[in-house]
Design an enzyme around this catalytic site. Sequence first.
Site, PDB file in Angstrom:
ATOM      1  N   HIS A 190       0.848  -1.206   0.000  1.00 35.62           N
ATOM      2  CA  HIS A 190       0.000   0.000   0.000  1.00 35.62           C
ATOM      3  C   HIS A 190       0.875   1.244   0.000  1.00 35.62           C
ATOM      4  CE1 HIS A 190       0.961  -0.456   4.209  1.00 35.62           C
ATOM      5  NE2 HIS A 190       0.572   0.774   4.427  1.00 35.62           N
ATOM      6  N   LYS A 234       3.456  -2.381  11.883  1.00 36.62           N
ATOM      7  CA  LYS A 234       4.409  -1.560  12.643  1.00 36.62           C
ATOM      8  C   LYS A 234       4.656  -0.224  11.939  1.00 36.62           C
ATOM      9  CE  LYS A 234       7.717  -4.126  13.959  1.00 36.62           C
ATOM     10  NZ  LYS A 234       8.920  -4.927  14.125  1.00 36.62           N
ATOM     11  N   LYS A 261       9.491  -2.485   3.528  1.00 35.21           N
ATOM     12  CA  LYS A 261      10.646  -2.453   4.418  1.00 35.21           C
ATOM     13  C   LYS A 261      10.580  -3.601   5.410  1.00 35.21           C
ATOM     14  CE  LYS A 261      13.932   0.502   6.118  1.00 35.21           C
ATOM     15  NZ  LYS A 261      14.771  -0.699   6.066  1.00 35.21           N
ATOM     16  N   LYS A 265       9.890  -8.779   4.735  1.00 30.75           N
ATOM     17  CA  LYS A 265      10.875  -9.405   5.625  1.00 30.75           C
ATOM     18  C   LYS A 265      11.655 -10.430   4.824  1.00 30.75           C
ATOM     19  CE  LYS A 265      12.121  -9.287  10.019  1.00 30.75           C
ATOM     20  NZ  LYS A 265      12.010  -8.189  10.992  1.00 30.75           N
ATOM     21  N   SER A 273      15.609   3.557  10.877  1.00 25.95           N
ATOM     22  CA  SER A 273      15.889   3.157   9.492  1.00 25.95           C
ATOM     23  C   SER A 273      15.247   4.134   8.513  1.00 25.95           C
ATOM     24  CB  SER A 273      15.331   1.752   9.215  1.00 25.95           C
ATOM     25  OG  SER A 273      16.256   0.769   9.593  1.00 25.95           O
TER      26      SER A 273
HETATM   27  P1  NAD Z   1      20.451 -10.672  17.839  1.00 24.49           P
HETATM   28  O1  NAD Z   1      20.835 -11.787  16.958  1.00 24.49           O
HETATM   29  O2  NAD Z   1      21.329  -9.473  17.935  1.00 24.49           O
HETATM   30  O3  NAD Z   1      20.227 -11.183  19.333  1.00 24.49           O
HETATM   31  C1  NAD Z   1      19.430 -12.276  19.680  1.00 24.49           C
HETATM   32  C2  NAD Z   1      19.933 -12.778  21.029  1.00 24.49           C
HETATM   33  O4  NAD Z   1      19.068 -13.810  21.499  1.00 24.49           O
HETATM   34  C3  NAD Z   1      21.341 -13.357  20.954  1.00 24.49           C
HETATM   35  O5  NAD Z   1      22.119 -12.862  22.011  1.00 24.49           O
HETATM   36  C4  NAD Z   1      21.096 -14.865  21.079  1.00 24.49           C
HETATM   37  O6  NAD Z   1      22.176 -15.548  21.679  1.00 24.49           O
HETATM   38  C5  NAD Z   1      19.875 -14.886  21.972  1.00 24.49           C
HETATM   39  N1  NAD Z   1      19.129 -16.138  21.884  1.00 24.49           N
HETATM   40  C6  NAD Z   1      19.032 -16.993  20.843  1.00 24.49           C
HETATM   41  N2  NAD Z   1      18.273 -18.044  21.180  1.00 24.49           N
HETATM   42  C7  NAD Z   1      17.881 -17.843  22.448  1.00 24.49           C
HETATM   43  C8  NAD Z   1      17.089 -18.589  23.353  1.00 24.49           C
HETATM   44  N3  NAD Z   1      16.545 -19.747  23.005  1.00 24.49           N
HETATM   45  N4  NAD Z   1      16.877 -18.073  24.579  1.00 24.49           N
HETATM   46  C9  NAD Z   1      17.415 -16.905  24.939  1.00 24.49           C
HETATM   47  N5  NAD Z   1      18.186 -16.155  24.135  1.00 24.49           N
HETATM   48  C10 NAD Z   1      18.407 -16.629  22.898  1.00 24.49           C
HETATM   49  O7  NAD Z   1      18.971 -10.279  17.384  1.00 24.49           O
HETATM   50  P2  NAD Z   1      18.218  -8.905  17.590  1.00 24.49           P
HETATM   51  O8  NAD Z   1      18.462  -8.067  16.407  1.00 24.49           O
HETATM   52  O9  NAD Z   1      18.483  -8.383  18.951  1.00 24.49           O
HETATM   53  O10 NAD Z   1      16.695  -9.391  17.486  1.00 24.49           O
HETATM   54  C11 NAD Z   1      15.998  -9.947  18.580  1.00 24.49           C
HETATM   55  C12 NAD Z   1      14.505  -9.832  18.336  1.00 24.49           C
HETATM   56  O11 NAD Z   1      14.182  -8.459  18.113  1.00 24.49           O
HETATM   57  C13 NAD Z   1      13.986 -10.571  17.113  1.00 24.49           C
HETATM   58  O12 NAD Z   1      12.666 -11.023  17.375  1.00 24.49           O
HETATM   59  C14 NAD Z   1      13.936  -9.500  16.048  1.00 24.49           C
HETATM   60  O13 NAD Z   1      12.996  -9.787  15.023  1.00 24.49           O
HETATM   61  C15 NAD Z   1      13.492  -8.329  16.888  1.00 24.49           C
HETATM   62  N6  NAD Z   1      13.789  -7.028  16.281  1.00 24.49           N
HETATM   63  C16 NAD Z   1      15.066  -6.649  15.987  1.00 24.49           C
HETATM   64  C17 NAD Z   1      15.299  -5.395  15.445  1.00 24.49           C
HETATM   65  C18 NAD Z   1      16.688  -4.877  15.169  1.00 24.49           C
HETATM   66  O14 NAD Z   1      16.823  -3.688  14.845  1.00 24.49           O
HETATM   67  N7  NAD Z   1      17.738  -5.660  15.301  1.00 24.49           N
HETATM   68  C19 NAD Z   1      14.230  -4.544  15.165  1.00 24.49           C
HETATM   69  C20 NAD Z   1      12.937  -4.949  15.482  1.00 24.49           C
HETATM   70  C21 NAD Z   1      12.738  -6.193  16.042  1.00 24.49           C
END
Ligand code: NAD
Length: 478
Positions: free
Chosen positions: A68, A97, A73, A109, A366
């Site tokens: 839309h 979002k 993104k 995604k 972003s």
């Molecule tokens: P990341 O890879 O930097 O960190 C994820 C962390 O979770 C790591 O430290 C990993 O070791 C840990 N982990 C993995 N499996 C696990 C488990 N079973 N139990 C506990 N910890 C566990 O990822 P991120 O970028 O921080 O993303 C985390 C969440 O945030 C995701 O759902 C992602 O979609 C969401 N998110 C991220 C962003 C971003 O800007 N990076 C933006 C919006 C949403």
Amino acid sequence: MSATPTHEPSFRESVDLMFTRAVALMDLSPGLEEKIRVCNATYTVRFGVRLRGGIQTFTGYRSVHSEHMEPVKGGIRYALGVNQDEVEALAALMTYKCALVEAPFGGSKGGLRIDPRQYEEHELELITRRFAYELAKRDLIHPSQNVPAPDMGTGEREMAWIADQYARMNTTDINARACVTGKPLNAGGIAGRVEATGRGVQYALQEFFRHPEDVAKTGLSGSLDGKRVIVQGLGNVGYHAAKFLSEEDGCRVTGIIEHDGALFNEKGLNVEAVRHWIIKHGGVANYPDATHHAKGAKVLEEVCDILIPAALEGVIHLGNAHNIKAPLVIEAANGPITAGADEILRDKGTVIIPDMYANAGGVTVSYFEWVKNLSHIRFGRMQRRQEESRHQLVVDELERISDSLGKTWSLSPDFKQKYLRGAGELELVRSGLDDTMRIAYQSMREVWHGRADVTDLRTAAYLVSIGKVAASYRAKGL
Ligand code: NAD
């Protein structure tokens, strides 16, 4: 009260269930409802990369949920569990979002089925460049059509490779840098992007605690100061959220759950020290000054004030939702609570700050980075010194008046220093993010408090965002 699902739905089904629950309270035509709900397209690619003397085949996805608004993104995730269902659920969440925080994008995604920890840096570069090539040649990476960003398992480094790969394939595109966000500062990134999602979680909680009636719904009171926090995942999002909340808002981080277990210390954990330990040792095991729990997920059930799942989806499910004691859960991860668990928690009176709002800081900054790339100028470059010289005029005039009155009063050095400093890019990014998080919260809150049939923030968030997406489609004549 609706019936709690008796089986655990998939991530995409969970998002659909929550969507359906919300649209039932709206007046949309069934056709438009379906158009908004469905994922427009998902591209699956399998490609080979020559590695370690052989050819390894990788599977990747890029899903476009809603166009839309364009570009669409959404992040690119590197994890072994990546699959079509997950990517489509995450793309749908991106649509809602972006609409909620008024970032002018549709939802998308991507994901690559890979455990990045198993590869050397140069191997990851080869794999990432090849994946980027496959997506870019189909316009699934493109400054005006589809703009990826980091997600689990990816960060600045991967985004820089993707940007460079796109630029090599589009040598005359003056806007090539805007093809991806989350890049390092020296490769077209923006100050404050790395920490943006965690910072957004902090701003979301600060805004929540500005409303005593909302805080009262959790049974808590007062400010963030002294609140006990448990965080799951000390990666990009969880680390920054826990760091800012403990260092700047006085929260006590009592639990940190990681992939290899959890740490617990009622007196509070030093987030920075735990982060360094994880980087050095690969996990939380043997960290001193805390009790170690081998079954990390059990710590989600410990007593605390604020629970921050910041790792994976589906971690609060039918099997453990009844045991969650935190009165306030903020979904820093995408989809950490399944639809069934959501029902159980709501019935218990747990307040949930939903993912589409809570982790929107990343896409918000972003958006600023994309605008910066398209305008080819750093934020604040034109105004900063001009702002400083106008403030200097005011300070000089006040000091002149003070002199003429025999110096009976003066400006404090701290005030002068802060007042004279013009805003640079980081200050502007933080200000824009804070504003976005406050306004989006208020839009959800109006629905939460204003409609008798809306009893939770997630439904309120869906109503606001679906309303905006529907308005866009209607404006297009659909
Ligand atoms: P990341 O890879 O930097 O960190 C994820 C962390 O979770 C790591 O430290 C990993 O070791 C840990 N982990 C993995 N499996 C696990 C488990 N079973 N139990 C506990 N910890 C566990 O990822 P991120 O970028 O921080 O993303 C985390 C969440 O945030 C995701 O759902 C992602 O979609 C969401 N998110 C991220 C962003 C971003 O800007 N990076 C933006 C919006 C949403």
